[in-house]
Design an enzyme around this catalytic site. Structure first.
Site, PDB file in Angstrom:
ATOM      1  N   ASN A 110     -15.300  93.325  39.992  1.00 49.69           N
ATOM      2  CA  ASN A 110     -15.410  94.215  38.830  1.00 49.69           C
ATOM      3  C   ASN A 110     -15.025  95.659  39.163  1.00 49.69           C
ATOM      4  O   ASN A 110     -14.309  96.306  38.402  1.00 49.69           O
ATOM      5  CB  ASN A 110     -16.827  94.150  38.246  1.00 49.69           C
ATOM      6  CG  ASN A 110     -17.164  92.760  37.710  1.00 49.69           C
ATOM      7  OD1 ASN A 110     -16.287  91.894  37.659  1.00 49.69           O
ATOM      8  ND2 ASN A 110     -18.401  92.547  37.324  1.00 49.69           N
ATOM      9  N   HIS A 156      12.795 114.475   2.512  1.00 49.46           N
ATOM     10  CA  HIS A 156      12.954 113.271   1.664  1.00 49.46           C
ATOM     11  C   HIS A 156      14.333 112.637   1.854  1.00 49.46           C
ATOM     12  O   HIS A 156      14.837 111.982   0.941  1.00 49.46           O
ATOM     13  CB  HIS A 156      12.754 113.598   0.174  1.00 49.46           C
ATOM     14  CG  HIS A 156      11.537 114.419  -0.113  1.00 49.46           C
ATOM     15  ND1 HIS A 156      10.335 113.868  -0.505  1.00 49.46           N
ATOM     16  CD2 HIS A 156      11.330 115.768  -0.048  1.00 49.46           C
ATOM     17  CE1 HIS A 156       9.445 114.838  -0.682  1.00 49.46           C
ATOM     18  NE2 HIS A 156      10.019 116.001  -0.404  1.00 49.46           N
ATOM     19  N   SER A 277      29.740  92.319  16.704  1.00 44.89           N
ATOM     20  CA  SER A 277      29.180  91.194  15.962  1.00 44.89           C
ATOM     21  C   SER A 277      29.864  89.927  16.432  1.00 44.89           C
ATOM     22  O   SER A 277      31.035  89.953  16.818  1.00 44.89           O
ATOM     23  CB  SER A 277      29.439  91.432  14.473  1.00 44.89           C
ATOM     24  OG  SER A 277      29.482  90.197  13.779  1.00 44.89           O
ATOM     25  N   LYS A 283      32.968  95.279  13.929  1.00 44.90           N
ATOM     26  CA  LYS A 283      31.669  95.932  14.024  1.00 44.90           C
ATOM     27  C   LYS A 283      31.414  96.658  15.339  1.00 44.90           C
ATOM     28  O   LYS A 283      31.805  96.203  16.409  1.00 44.90           O
ATOM     29  CB  LYS A 283      30.538  94.902  13.817  1.00 44.90           C
ATOM     30  CG  LYS A 283      30.356  94.420  12.395  1.00 44.90           C
ATOM     31  CD  LYS A 283      30.107  95.518  11.377  1.00 44.90           C
ATOM     32  CE  LYS A 283      28.720  96.113  11.449  1.00 44.90           C
ATOM     33  NZ  LYS A 283      27.682  95.171  11.037  1.00 44.90           N
ATOM     34  N   GLU A 290      18.415 100.736  17.430  1.00 39.83           N
ATOM     35  CA  GLU A 290      17.623  99.747  16.687  1.00 39.83           C
ATOM     36  C   GLU A 290      16.573  99.104  17.587  1.00 39.83           C
ATOM     37  O   GLU A 290      15.437  98.860  17.166  1.00 39.83           O
ATOM     38  CB  GLU A 290      18.543  98.671  16.114  1.00 39.83           C
ATOM     39  CG  GLU A 290      19.527  99.215  15.085  1.00 39.83           C
ATOM     40  CD  GLU A 290      20.608  98.191  14.773  1.00 39.83           C
ATOM     41  OE1 GLU A 290      20.332  97.272  13.990  1.00 39.83           O
ATOM     42  OE2 GLU A 290      21.706  98.300  15.331  1.00 39.83           O
ATOM     43  N   TYR A 317     -19.465  94.759  32.616  1.00 34.24           N
ATOM     44  CA  TYR A 317     -18.224  93.982  32.593  1.00 34.24           C
ATOM     45  C   TYR A 317     -18.398  92.693  31.794  1.00 34.24           C
ATOM     46  O   TYR A 317     -19.421  92.011  31.893  1.00 34.24           O
ATOM     47  CB  TYR A 317     -17.818  93.632  34.039  1.00 34.24           C
ATOM     48  CG  TYR A 317     -16.572  92.770  34.119  1.00 34.24           C
ATOM     49  CD1 TYR A 317     -15.311  93.337  34.089  1.00 34.24           C
ATOM     50  CD2 TYR A 317     -16.670  91.375  34.192  1.00 34.24           C
ATOM     51  CE1 TYR A 317     -14.169  92.546  34.138  1.00 34.24           C
ATOM     52  CE2 TYR A 317     -15.530  90.576  34.245  1.00 34.24           C
ATOM     53  CZ  TYR A 317     -14.286  91.162  34.211  1.00 34.24           C
ATOM     54  OH  TYR A 317     -13.165  90.375  34.254  1.00 34.24           O
TER      55      TYR A 317
HETATM   56  N1  ARG Z   1      -9.604  88.862  36.995  1.00 39.88           N
HETATM   57  C1  ARG Z   1     -10.700  89.655  36.588  1.00 39.88           C
HETATM   58  C2  ARG Z   1     -10.264  90.742  35.585  1.00 39.88           C
HETATM   59  O1  ARG Z   1      -9.122  90.999  35.489  1.00 39.88           O
HETATM   60  C3  ARG Z   1     -11.311  90.301  37.763  1.00 39.88           C
HETATM   61  C4  ARG Z   1     -12.783  90.490  37.615  1.00 39.88           C
HETATM   62  C5  ARG Z   1     -13.448  89.183  37.553  1.00 39.88           C
HETATM   63  N2  ARG Z   1     -14.860  89.359  37.579  1.00 39.88           N
HETATM   64  C6  ARG Z   1     -15.685  88.326  37.367  1.00 39.88           C
HETATM   65  N3  ARG Z   1     -16.921  88.616  37.440  1.00 39.88           N
HETATM   66  N4  ARG Z   1     -15.281  87.139  37.116  1.00 39.88           N
HETATM   67  O2  ARG Z   1     -11.020  91.347  34.892  1.00 39.88           O
END
Ligand code: ARG
Length: 462
Positions: A110, A156, A277, A283, A290, A317
């Site tokens: 994490n 405009h 084209s 063209k 674009e 997380y």
């Molecule tokens: N692959 C995970 C992500 O991108 C990494 C963290 C995973 N953490 C977990 N507790 N499974 O977020």
């Protein structure tokens, strides 16, 4: 596909779950950042005396070897190893033996992924700042070359007042200047180190957080472990900035499409930035413009995806956050490819001075000037506006321009309009230079603006 899941869940996951779970096909893009972060963490573990100097050196050696394998295309990414982190750690352990298992001490994926993403956003953010700067400089080059090209300014999409091409190009430049600043600001704000936050509530190991942050050239460690692991607002901010940039590029693209049409004929894009084209042999299509216009839809989509991904997500997380990779990768890839193509297209574009000049001849572009002239003679602006409006109507009925009305008809509206001076008022070229106030299109003002912009753009960013 079986996943080594440790002692708690020793069996393999369901096959459909394995496909959902794995992300290495996408997050392998973060390998450089992942290895940099791991090297700093290994050194930090030694500084904290959690592992020995020798062990840290062995980990750094192994990680460097893994980096070499990836760089040379020899690394076998294994989807069963889930993500970039597990793939690299598993290979490290194959190379170094059991000491490889010490790398993850005091760390979680994490804080690891949060670190990787900040390093990634910083690297690609700086690349994008450089690419915006290149585009800014191509625009400034054309503004200098086309300083004396006069053209209408539109509102405009109707001809409004006489202006000059360089003034219009400098308006593009202003938008891009703010985009560059926004990105630099975002980079400054995201430049903090999550490592040490662990999974959510830190670690009992006395990790050297400041030293690790410094090794990775972060300004400081992040202050709160829950925030460090759960927050992706830095990605929302960068992606929003890129979405705004995309919108700006799409407006420039749209103008190039319009201007290169036979109807406008204001610009001729180099053949190398156009396509033909498959059916119509005559063209020459302005595809560069674009495609740039179209890509902004994806940039907006990426910013939207990142905002919605985090919306209502409880802290810390949540695995949802794994889905943040593709949008931010796409946002950067799209921005860079558009910036580079547009830089080339603008640097090589040829503007039609004749067509732009000729566009001033129809549409009574000096009507405001005529009203202002009457104001100078003491008429209140509203009354002057009304009187000139009546003259425009008369000219339209006759199928002529305001300046082509006979002097006696002009004079009938207000005696001073019979004055020969009025011919000068109605000359578009003179009308441009009359707008000499700050921010206006008069030659001297545009010269100043270009010089100031040259100085600003060449100053080093963050
Ligand atoms: N692959 C995970 C992500 O991108 C990494 C963290 C995973 N953490 C977990 N507790 N499974 O977020």
């Amino acid at each position: 596909m079986s996943v080594a899941r440790g002692g708690r869940l020793p069996g393999a996951v369901d096959a459909a779950m394995a496909r959902l779970n794995t992300s290495v096909d996408i997050d392998c893009e973060l390998w450089r950042e992942d290895i940099m972060g791991s090297i700093a963490h290994a050194r930090g573990l030694a500084l904290a005396h959690v592992i020995t100097e020798e062990e840290a050196a062995e980990l750094v050696r192994g990680l460097t070897e893994v980096a070499g394998e990836i760089e040379r295309g020899e690394f076998a990414w294994d989807p069963a190893r889930e993500d970039v982190h597990m793939n690299i750690e598993a290979r490290l352990t194959e190379l170094c033996g059991p000491v490889g298992g010490k790398l993850h001490t005091g760390r979680s994926r994490n804080d690891q992924i949060a670190t990787d993403l900040r390093l990634y956003a910083r690297r690609r953010g700086r690349e994008t700042v450089a690419a915006i700067t290149e585009l800014g400089s191509a625009i400034l080059g054309q503004a200098e070359a086309e300083l004396d090209t006069v053209m209408p300014a539109y509102t405009h999409l109707q001809r409004g007042q006489p202006s000059r091409l360089s003034h219009h190009l400098m308006a593009w430049q202003e938008m891009l200047w703010r985009d560059r600043q926004r990105l630099e600001d975002a980079i400054t704000r995201l430049n903090e180190c999550p490592l040490g936050a662990g999974a959510v509530a830190g670690t009992g190991f006395p990790l050297a957080r400041e030293a690790v942050a410094e090794m990775l050239e972060f300004a400081r460690p992040m202050r709160n472990s829950i925030d460090a692991t759960a927050s992706r607002d830095f990605l929302m901010e960068v992606a929003s900035t890129l979405a705004i940039l995309g919108v700006h590029l799409s407006r420039i693209g749209e103008e190039l499409v319009l201007w290169s049409s036979q109807e406008f004929g204001f610009v001729n894009l180099a053949d190398t930035f156009t396509t033909s084209s498959s059916m119509m042999p005559q063209k020459k299509n302005p595809d560069v413009a674009e495609l740039v216009r179209g890509k902004s839809a994806l940039a907006i989509g990426a910013a939207t995806a990142l905002l919605v991904l985090e919306k209502s997500l409880c802290l810390g997380y949540g695995r949802d956050l794994q889905e943040d990779k593709r949008p931010i990768f796409d946002a950067f890839d799209g921005a860079l490819v558009c910036l580079r193509a547009l830089t080339g297209a603008i640097a090589t574009a040829r503007f039609s001075r004749e067509r732009m000049r000729a566009a001033l001849d129809r549409g009574h572009l000096c009507a405001t000037d005529l009203a202002d002239f009457l104001v100078g003679k003491g008429t209140p602006f509203r009354a002057a506006h009304h009187a000139v409006g009546g003259l425009v109507r008369l000219a339209e009925e006759r199928g002529v321009e305001l300046g082509e009305l006979p002097a006696d008809e002009l004079g009938a509206v207000h005696p001073s309009l019979g004055d020969p001076e009025v011919r000068r008022v109605l000359d578009p070229a003179q009308a441009v230079d009359r707008r000499g106030l700050l921010g206006g299109p008069a030659r001297s003002r545009v010269v100043e603006a270009i010089a100031a912009a040259r100085r600003a753009w060449s100053a080093d960013g963050s």
